[in-house]
Scaffold this motif. Structure first.
Motif, short mmCIF file in Angstrom:
data_model
loop_
_atom_site.label_atom_id
_atom_site.label_comp_id
_atom_site.label_asym_id
_atom_site.label_seq_id
_atom_site.Cartn_x
_atom_site.Cartn_y
_atom_site.Cartn_z
N LEU A 84 43.52 38.91 43.38
CA LEU A 84 43.16 37.70 42.65
C LEU A 84 41.71 37.69 42.21
O LEU A 84 41.15 36.65 41.89
CB LEU A 84 43.45 36.47 43.52
CG LEU A 84 44.90 36.33 44.00
CD1 LEU A 84 45.07 35.09 44.87
CD2 LEU A 84 45.86 36.29 42.82
N GLY A 85 41.10 38.87 42.19
CA GLY A 85 39.72 38.99 41.73
C GLY A 85 38.72 38.85 42.86
O GLY A 85 38.01 39.80 43.20
N MET A 86 38.68 37.66 43.48
CA MET A 86 37.74 37.44 44.57
C MET A 86 38.39 37.51 45.94
O MET A 86 37.70 37.51 46.95
CB MET A 86 37.07 36.06 44.41
CG MET A 86 36.31 35.88 43.11
SD MET A 86 35.06 37.15 42.79
CE MET A 86 33.90 36.86 44.11
N ARG A 87 39.72 37.56 45.96
CA ARG A 87 40.41 37.67 47.25
C ARG A 87 41.75 38.37 47.06
O ARG A 87 42.24 38.50 45.93
CB ARG A 87 40.62 36.29 47.89
CG ARG A 87 41.56 35.37 47.15
CD ARG A 87 41.57 33.99 47.80
NE ARG A 87 42.60 33.13 47.24
CZ ARG A 87 42.49 32.43 46.12
NH1 ARG A 87 41.35 32.51 45.42
NH2 ARG A 87 43.48 31.67 45.68
N LEU A 112 32.42 41.27 50.78
CA LEU A 112 31.04 40.80 50.72
C LEU A 112 30.09 41.98 50.59
O LEU A 112 30.36 43.07 51.10
CB LEU A 112 30.68 39.99 51.96
CG LEU A 112 31.47 38.72 52.25
CD1 LEU A 112 30.89 38.02 53.48
CD2 LEU A 112 31.49 37.79 51.07
N SER A 113 28.96 41.75 49.94
CA SER A 113 27.91 42.75 49.84
C SER A 113 27.19 42.88 51.17
O SER A 113 26.87 41.87 51.81
CB SER A 113 26.91 42.35 48.75
OG SER A 113 25.71 43.07 48.87
N PRO A 119 29.92 37.23 47.83
CA PRO A 119 31.20 37.81 47.45
C PRO A 119 31.09 38.82 46.31
O PRO A 119 30.25 38.66 45.41
CB PRO A 119 32.01 36.58 47.02
CG PRO A 119 31.35 35.42 47.68
CD PRO A 119 29.90 35.76 47.74
N VAL A 120 31.93 39.81 46.37
CA VAL A 120 32.01 40.86 45.34
C VAL A 120 33.42 40.86 44.78
O VAL A 120 34.39 40.74 45.54
CB VAL A 120 31.66 42.24 45.93
CG1 VAL A 120 31.89 43.35 44.90
CG2 VAL A 120 30.23 42.26 46.45
#
Length: 246
Positions: A84-87, A112-113, A119-120
């Motif tokens: 979903l892009g971020m998760r 995460l960076s 968030p990445v």
């Protein structure tokens, strides 16, 4: 994309019922997910070395049909079901040798960076973007109460070195053990946990004191919320559903 492994339930994975424990069940799910990500070349080691990022698992939901016995052979299947892009969400299904389902689990994770802890986008990494297997468990995650008071306080636990994992924070499974500790062993032996949902909302470090709270849902018998705080900060929350008759 589906990682499948055959496992024997060893003595390390059982509780006093001589079956795979509730917390140990999530440990097996977590372990199979790690192997799945390793097979897809996107596990924590690879992502730390190649992209300077790390995985964070934010939520897990498990439904139990039956917890397997000590020495029983099971098959665990783990696979991502979306990006979903971020998760992302990852399903695990554990079955017995007759093909009967023992448990299903859904886990939510993000990236995460290491430098900023921001968030990445997963879509910028070497993680699958399409062609996912059909989900076996896609029930929505719940929203839990947050207004716990001191009348609902159960006990306090100091985070020790034995609780710390490779991230230098308290391991996810240790929170689940604390949540289960709001019940006596006799109660757990005589009542079956059918569902467990956990939210990892913060990090805990060695030396910090965690306060564990419990609230039984007055409108839904057998449903219990557990809330864990470090100071004024919530670091873990969960909901357990327990069959009233075993």
């Amino acid at each position: 994309m589906i990682f499948e492994s055959q496992r024997e339930i060893s003595s390390a994975f059982i509780d006093s019922s001589v079956r795979m424990g509730v917390a140990q069940s999530l440990l097996l799910v977590q372990d199979n997910l790690t192997e799945c990500f390793g097979a897809m070349n996107c596990d924590g080691v690879v992502y730390r070395e190649q992209f300077n990022v790390f995985w964070v698992f934010t939520k897990t939901k498990v439904h139990f049909e039956r917890r397997p016995d000590w020495r029983e052979i099971v098959v665990a299947r783990t696979f991502p079901v979306d990006n979903l892009g971020m998760r992302t969400h990852i399903n695990t299904e554990i079955i017995d040798t007759d093909g009967k389902r023992l448990l299903i689990a859904n886990q939510e994770a993000c990236i995460l960076s290491l430098e900023t802890h921001r968030p990445v986008k997963i879509t910028t990494l070497t993680y699958p973007k399409e062609g996912f297997p059909n989900a076996v468990f896609n029930e929505s995650f719940e929203r839990f109460p947050s207004d716990f008071n001191e009348n609902e306080f159960v006990f306090e636990q100091t985070v020790r070195s034995c609780h710390i994992d490779m991230s230098r924070h308290m391991n996810n499974i240790e929170y689940i053990k604390l949540a289960l500790s709001v019940f006596t062993d006799d109660f757990l032996l005589n009542h079956e946990v059918t569902d467990l949902e956990v939210h990892y909302t913060g990090e805990s470090k060695e030396g910090q004191n965690l306060r564990v709270y419990r609230r039984d849902d007055s409108e839904c018998p057998g449903k219990t919320f557990v809330h864990i705080k470090e100071g004024d900060r919530c670091v873990f929350e969960c909901c357990l559903k327990i069959a009233m008759e075993k």
